[in-house]
Design a protein around this motif. Sequence first.
Motif, PDB file in Angstrom:
ATOM      1  N   HIS A 180      27.573  -8.014  -7.467  1.00  0.00           N
ATOM      2  CA  HIS A 180      28.446  -6.939  -6.980  1.00  0.00           C
ATOM      3  C   HIS A 180      27.640  -5.872  -6.237  1.00  0.00           C
ATOM      4  O   HIS A 180      28.060  -5.393  -5.171  1.00  0.00           O
ATOM      5  CB  HIS A 180      29.201  -6.310  -8.151  1.00  0.00           C
ATOM      6  N   VAL A 181      26.488  -5.484  -6.778  1.00  0.00           N
ATOM      7  CA  VAL A 181      25.662  -4.459  -6.127  1.00  0.00           C
ATOM      8  C   VAL A 181      25.160  -4.951  -4.777  1.00  0.00           C
ATOM      9  O   VAL A 181      25.158  -4.202  -3.784  1.00  0.00           O
ATOM     10  CB  VAL A 181      24.488  -4.059  -7.046  1.00  0.00           C
ATOM     11  N   LEU A 182      24.742  -6.212  -4.689  1.00  0.00           N
ATOM     12  CA  LEU A 182      24.210  -6.749  -3.431  1.00  0.00           C
ATOM     13  C   LEU A 182      25.283  -6.793  -2.344  1.00  0.00           C
ATOM     14  O   LEU A 182      24.999  -6.494  -1.171  1.00  0.00           O
ATOM     15  CB  LEU A 182      23.632  -8.154  -3.658  1.00  0.00           C
ATOM     16  N   PRO A 231      30.430 -16.290   4.028  1.00  0.00           N
ATOM     17  CA  PRO A 231      30.738 -15.189   3.098  1.00  0.00           C
ATOM     18  C   PRO A 231      32.099 -15.346   2.439  1.00  0.00           C
ATOM     19  O   PRO A 231      33.068 -15.776   3.056  1.00  0.00           O
ATOM     20  CB  PRO A 231      30.688 -13.949   3.987  1.00  0.00           C
ATOM     21  N   LEU A 232      32.126 -15.002   1.158  1.00  0.00           N
ATOM     22  CA  LEU A 232      33.375 -14.927   0.424  1.00  0.00           C
ATOM     23  C   LEU A 232      33.993 -13.558   0.655  1.00  0.00           C
ATOM     24  O   LEU A 232      33.490 -12.748   1.434  1.00  0.00           O
ATOM     25  CB  LEU A 232      33.119 -15.155  -1.072  1.00  0.00           C
ATOM     26  N   GLN A 233      35.091 -13.286  -0.011  1.00  0.00           N
ATOM     27  CA  GLN A 233      35.774 -12.007   0.157  1.00  0.00           C
ATOM     28  C   GLN A 233      34.864 -10.852  -0.236  1.00  0.00           C
ATOM     29  O   GLN A 233      34.199 -10.886  -1.268  1.00  0.00           O
ATOM     30  CB  GLN A 233      37.055 -11.982  -0.681  1.00  0.00           C
ATOM     31  N   THR A 248      32.062 -10.048   0.857  1.00  0.00           N
ATOM     32  CA  THR A 248      30.640 -10.334   1.016  1.00  0.00           C
ATOM     33  C   THR A 248      30.278 -10.234   2.488  1.00  0.00           C
ATOM     34  O   THR A 248      31.011 -10.709   3.353  1.00  0.00           O
ATOM     35  CB  THR A 248      30.303 -11.736   0.482  1.00  0.00           C
ATOM     36  N   SER A 249      29.155  -9.619   2.789  1.00  0.00           N
ATOM     37  CA  SER A 249      28.731  -9.438   4.184  1.00  0.00           C
ATOM     38  C   SER A 249      28.287 -10.755   4.793  1.00  0.00           C
ATOM     39  O   SER A 249      27.604 -11.564   4.138  1.00  0.00           O
ATOM     40  CB  SER A 249      27.579  -8.427   4.263  1.00  0.00           C
ATOM     41  N   GLY A 250      28.665 -10.970   6.055  1.00  0.00           N
ATOM     42  CA  GLY A 250      28.213 -12.133   6.788  1.00  0.00           C
ATOM     43  C   GLY A 250      26.916 -11.849   7.516  1.00  0.00           C
ATOM     44  O   GLY A 250      26.448 -10.713   7.591  1.00  0.00           O
ATOM     45  N   VAL A 251      26.303 -12.894   8.075  1.00  0.00           N
ATOM     46  CA  VAL A 251      25.012 -12.753   8.746  1.00  0.00           C
ATOM     47  C   VAL A 251      25.136 -11.850   9.959  1.00  0.00           C
ATOM     48  O   VAL A 251      24.338 -10.918  10.167  1.00  0.00           O
ATOM     49  CB  VAL A 251      24.467 -14.142   9.139  1.00  0.00           C
ATOM     50  N   GLU A 252      26.119 -12.099  10.785  1.00  0.00           N
ATOM     51  CA  GLU A 252      26.276 -11.309  12.005  1.00  0.00           C
ATOM     52  C   GLU A 252      26.710  -9.873  11.713  1.00  0.00           C
ATOM     53  O   GLU A 252      26.400  -8.947  12.464  1.00  0.00           O
ATOM     54  CB  GLU A 252      27.289 -11.977  12.921  1.00  0.00           C
ATOM     55  N   GLU A 253      27.416  -9.687  10.616  1.00  0.00           N
ATOM     56  CA  GLU A 253      27.928  -8.359  10.278  1.00  0.00           C
ATOM     57  C   GLU A 253      26.819  -7.339  10.070  1.00  0.00           C
ATOM     58  O   GLU A 253      26.974  -6.158  10.388  1.00  0.00           O
ATOM     59  CB  GLU A 253      28.803  -8.452   9.032  1.00  0.00           C
ATOM     60  N   ILE A 254      25.704  -7.777   9.539  1.00  0.00           N
ATOM     61  CA  ILE A 254      24.592  -6.843   9.292  1.00  0.00           C
ATOM     62  C   ILE A 254      23.395  -7.127  10.200  1.00  0.00           C
ATOM     63  O   ILE A 254      22.254  -6.746   9.893  1.00  0.00           O
ATOM     64  CB  ILE A 254      24.176  -6.872   7.814  1.00  0.00           C
ATOM     65  N   GLY A 259      25.410 -27.764  -8.426  1.00  0.00           N
ATOM     66  CA  GLY A 259      26.292 -26.623  -8.182  1.00  0.00           C
ATOM     67  C   GLY A 259      25.555 -25.447  -7.552  1.00  0.00           C
ATOM     68  O   GLY A 259      26.097 -24.754  -6.676  1.00  0.00           O
ATOM     69  N   VAL A 260      24.290 -25.228  -7.965  1.00  0.00           N
ATOM     70  CA  VAL A 260      23.493 -24.142  -7.379  1.00  0.00           C
ATOM     71  C   VAL A 260      23.234 -24.417  -5.900  1.00  0.00           C
ATOM     72  O   VAL A 260      23.364 -23.524  -5.050  1.00  0.00           O
ATOM     73  CB  VAL A 260      22.163 -23.994  -8.142  1.00  0.00           C
ATOM     74  N   VAL A 261      22.875 -25.656  -5.584  1.00  0.00           N
ATOM     75  CA  VAL A 261      22.568 -26.011  -4.188  1.00  0.00           C
ATOM     76  C   VAL A 261      23.828 -25.906  -3.321  1.00  0.00           C
ATOM     77  O   VAL A 261      23.800 -25.350  -2.215  1.00  0.00           O
ATOM     78  CB  VAL A 261      21.972 -27.427  -4.122  1.00  0.00           C
ATOM     79  N   VAL A 262      24.932 -26.419  -3.813  1.00  0.00           N
ATOM     80  CA  VAL A 262      26.168 -26.414  -3.037  1.00  0.00           C
ATOM     81  C   VAL A 262      26.701 -24.996  -2.864  1.00  0.00           C
ATOM     82  O   VAL A 262      27.219 -24.632  -1.794  1.00  0.00           O
ATOM     83  CB  VAL A 262      27.231 -27.312  -3.706  1.00  0.00           C
ATOM     84  N   GLY A 263      26.567 -24.155  -3.875  1.00  0.00           N
ATOM     85  CA  GLY A 263      27.131 -22.809  -3.817  1.00  0.00           C
ATOM     86  C   GLY A 263      26.253 -21.787  -3.132  1.00  0.00           C
ATOM     87  O   GLY A 263      26.712 -20.666  -2.857  1.00  0.00           O
ATOM     88  N   ALA A 264      24.998 -22.121  -2.830  1.00  0.00           N
ATOM     89  CA  ALA A 264      24.060 -21.159  -2.248  1.00  0.00           C
ATOM     90  C   ALA A 264      24.545 -20.543  -0.936  1.00  0.00           C
ATOM     91  O   ALA A 264      24.416 -19.324  -0.756  1.00  0.00           O
ATOM     92  CB  ALA A 264      22.693 -21.801  -2.065  1.00  0.00           C
ATOM     93  N   PRO A 265      25.092 -21.285   0.019  1.00  0.00           N
ATOM     94  CA  PRO A 265      25.516 -20.656   1.284  1.00  0.00           C
ATOM     95  C   PRO A 265      26.643 -19.640   1.136  1.00  0.00           C
ATOM     96  O   PRO A 265      26.859 -18.839   2.049  1.00  0.00           O
ATOM     97  CB  PRO A 265      25.972 -21.858   2.130  1.00  0.00           C
ATOM     98  N   PHE A 266      27.350 -19.656   0.001  1.00  0.00           N
ATOM     99  CA  PHE A 266      28.446 -18.709  -0.197  1.00  0.00           C
ATOM    100  C   PHE A 266      27.978 -17.405  -0.844  1.00  0.00           C
ATOM    101  O   PHE A 266      28.777 -16.477  -1.000  1.00  0.00           O
ATOM    102  CB  PHE A 266      29.530 -19.340  -1.082  1.00  0.00           C
TER     103      PHE A 266
END
Length: 382
Positions: free
Chosen positions: A116-118, A155-157, A159-165, A227-234
């Motif tokens: 949440h903080v990140l 990015p999920l809801q 969550t900042s995307g790459v281009e956004e920042i 699950g860690v590998v698959v979920g990392a990009p999100f």
Amino acid sequence: MLDFIYYPVSFIMWVWHQVFGFLLGDTSGIGWALSVVFLVFTLRLILYKPFVVQVRSMRKMQEMAPEMQKLRKKYANDRQKLATEMQKLQQQNGANPLMGCLPILVQIPVFIGLFHVLREFKPGKTENYFFDAAGNASFVESNFFGSKLGAAIWPLQNTSGVEEIGGNYVSQWIVMVPLMIMAGVFTHITARHSVARQQAQIAAGTAPANPQAEIMQKLMLYVFPIGVVVGAPFLPLAVLFYWVANNLWTLGQQWLVYKKIDAEESVKQEKAAESAKALAPRPGQKPVRRNGRSAAEEIREIADEPPSAEDVAAADAADASPKGSDGASAEGTATGTNGSSSSATNGNGSNGSGKKSSGGGTKKPGSKPVNRGAKSKRGKRR
């Protein structure tokens, strides 16, 4: 709602950023990454003592498994009584099932708090819990080899995307892929270490086999790492630093704690063996008979009268014999004692009614030995 989690997590991260920001620069991506890593180390150090208690409690629960199984069979139809007896058994052995889950339960809100903080580090924000506007801007502007620690590729809801920042996908993937692989591998290694110990305990007979536990072990070995590998990009990139650091700490901590506890168990077993050896009878020492009684005392009880000098001599011979407890020496002595007493009374081995006494001095071929637990007929007459 969960500010009691968010503020402590952000405070620990802020403290470490002050340290690494002073050494590496306020906007250094390496400094921010190390802040996340040492956030993990700080929290795990706080949870070190509960982890040791968890391991000890699990050991005690495994040792209690046979007794618990007996209670389940005994009170299969009385749930309330079963729960009471289980609780009593755990208190007597100093075991607490909840302690086995405490470290894991504590880590879950920490992960939620960090996530949440990140994701709250966004351009233009004036505060992020313990961070002020300058701290927020420092995190957003930092780069870790061209990647953004607070950005997710998909990015999920909220969550900042790459281009956004202000990042780019190529650099993000270059940094994220190795971290994804490391996170999955270390998760698998940590799980394998834990599962190997459980299987060794089952093979040694110190822990019962459990089909449900076997299913959980397979999930830990394969499903969780995938699950860690698959979920990392999100997830934000910094979460992967958290995951890798957490698994490295867990692996080292398990090795250290299990080694210490195994050494303690070895010392206890050696002391128990020495105590048993000290209490064992010395070579040539007269063995103690049934329930602490010597053969002579058993003979007196059977005959129900003071033994003669011949009886005492025979009893001493039985005590010195290896079969004095259960073998033929003691039995033959008992028979001779009863026989001599009856013959001395009547002269012809009869009991006064013309019937031959069961304790006759001469043992006929094929006759049964005298029952050691029963008194002679002469003893009954008296």
